[in-house]
Design a protein around this motif. Structure first.
Motif, mmCIF file in Angstrom:
data_model
loop_
_atom_site.group_PDB
_atom_site.id
_atom_site.type_symbol
_atom_site.label_atom_id
_atom_site.label_comp_id
_atom_site.label_asym_id
_atom_site.label_seq_id
_atom_site.Cartn_x
_atom_site.Cartn_y
_atom_site.Cartn_z
ATOM 1 N N ARG A 146 0.857 -1.182 0.000
ATOM 2 C CA ARG A 146 0.000 0.000 0.000
ATOM 3 C C ARG A 146 0.893 1.232 0.000
ATOM 4 O O ARG A 146 1.817 1.333 0.821
ATOM 5 C CB ARG A 146 -0.910 0.030 1.229
ATOM 6 N N GLU B 3 -8.261 -4.830 5.565
ATOM 7 C CA GLU B 3 -7.113 -4.209 4.894
ATOM 8 C C GLU B 3 -6.747 -4.954 3.621
ATOM 9 O O GLU B 3 -6.194 -4.364 2.686
ATOM 10 C CB GLU B 3 -5.900 -4.169 5.825
ATOM 11 N N THR C 90 -8.127 -3.468 0.388
ATOM 12 C CA THR C 90 -7.733 -2.118 -0.018
ATOM 13 C C THR C 90 -6.271 -2.046 -0.446
ATOM 14 O O THR C 90 -5.733 -0.957 -0.636
ATOM 15 C CB THR C 90 -7.984 -1.109 1.118
ATOM 16 N N ALA C 91 -5.627 -3.198 -0.593
ATOM 17 C CA ALA C 91 -4.216 -3.217 -0.996
ATOM 18 C C ALA C 91 -4.059 -2.785 -2.451
ATOM 19 O O ALA C 91 -4.963 -2.952 -3.275
ATOM 20 C CB ALA C 91 -3.636 -4.612 -0.806
ATOM 21 N N ASP C 92 -2.894 -2.224 -2.768
ATOM 22 C CA ASP C 92 -2.562 -1.897 -4.158
ATOM 23 C C ASP C 92 -2.065 -3.141 -4.900
ATOM 24 O O ASP C 92 -2.345 -3.324 -6.095
ATOM 25 C CB ASP C 92 -1.486 -0.813 -4.205
#
Length: 305
Positions: free
Chosen positions: A204, A246, A249-251
């Motif tokens: 992230r 989480e 929502t990670a890249d």
């Protein structure tokens, strides 16, 4: 490769023998209760040098000896003995390709789950392309399994033993039934732990994040390698507890292990990521290091020939 997988030689109880001639007593503790500890040791072929390199061999043997100590079985071999057995069996098969080498200490004889001996060993190399399907994919669709990861107070994930992988089997079989490639476990507190036989990283804002060892994570050599490579490239690495939300929502995200190297996570519970650039960069450096092509990591490789 001189021999087919079904015809290869393995190191078994001090001898090099045909794989089909290796026999373990059906009533032995390793057969009945999974009373064994093991390492999966990656070896990489370097075409330019006409050389096969074993990757982080001393670190694998240090962990094998620790696992034997923790599960309270004897390791009757020195690190030099362990290394010689691996080199001898790889040379006997005349391998000139990437390998995964299973080196296992197992409790033989007529004992029970409480036995501490007789300890024997086998060393069985296999070409990497012949390992499990999820280890040969370029990207993985992952789910969070309903099964929880084993805990320090039940079956310690710190020990790399055969019996612990039944926990991994539960999650993996559930993932396959539901149309995924593999899974992620949460620990007993509902925090992200690891995959079945692999460690988890997410990215992230160009920060590389992985669960802490206290989150029911194996002391993975590949995980340590990724951390060191990432830091050498200037990335910030954060080892901390990760909440389930989480993940979505990670890249980027990837799983890593000796068998699967670094493999991109394409989705988690259908939240999609795709193959990330940082993951590809880290993977390339990892493979180059394992082939002995990165001078700064040259002490990680041991030549076989």
């Amino acid at each position: 490769m001189k021999y087919e997988v079904s015809e290869r030689l393995i190191w078994f109880k001090g001898e090099l023998i045909h794989v089909n001639d290796a026999r373990i007593n059906a009533l032995a503790p390793t057969s009945q209760f999974g009373l064994n500890v093991f390492e999966g040791i990656p070896c990489y072929w370097n075409d330019n040098e006409n050389q096969l390199y074993a990757f982080r061999l001393d670190d694998h043997y240090d962990r094998l000896i620790r696992s034997a100590r923790l599960i309270q079985i004897e390791c009757p071999y020195s690190k030099d003995d362990l290394k010689k057995a691996l080199i001898d069996v790889v040379k006997a098969n005349e391998y000139d390709e990437n390998l995964s080498v299973r080196q296992t200490l197992f409790v033989d004889g007529f004992g029970s789950w409480g036995s501490d001996g007789i300890t024997e060993m086998f060393v069985a190399p296999i070409p990497r392309g012949r390992t499990s399907t999820e280890y040969n994919k370029k990207g993985l669709n992952v789910c969070v399994t309903s099964w929880r990861r084993i805990s320090e107070n039940a079956l310690s994930p710190r020990i790399k033993c055969g019996a612990n992988y039944i926990n991994s089997r539960y999650g993996q079989r559930e993932a396959l039934r539901n149309g995924y490639d593999t899974c992620l476990f949460l620990n007993e507190y509902g925090k992200v732990s690891e995959g079945p036989g692999s460690c988890f990283f997410m990215i992230r804002d160009k920060k590389i994040i992985t669960p802490a060892f206290t989150d029911a994570v194996l002391e993975s050599i590949t995980r340590d390698t990724v951390v060191k490579i990432s830091q050498s490239l200037g990335y910030e690495v954060i080892e901390r507890t990760i909440d389930r939300t989480e993940l979505y929502t990670a890249d980027e995200a990837f799983l890593c292990g000796s068998a699967m190297e670094l493999t991109s996570v394409l989705s988690i519970d259908r939240y999609e990521f795709g193959e990330g650039e940082i993951t590809k960069q880290l993977h390339k450096v990892y493979v180059d290091a394992a082939r002995g092509m990165r001078e700064e990591f040259k002490d990680w490789v041991t030549p076989i020939y």
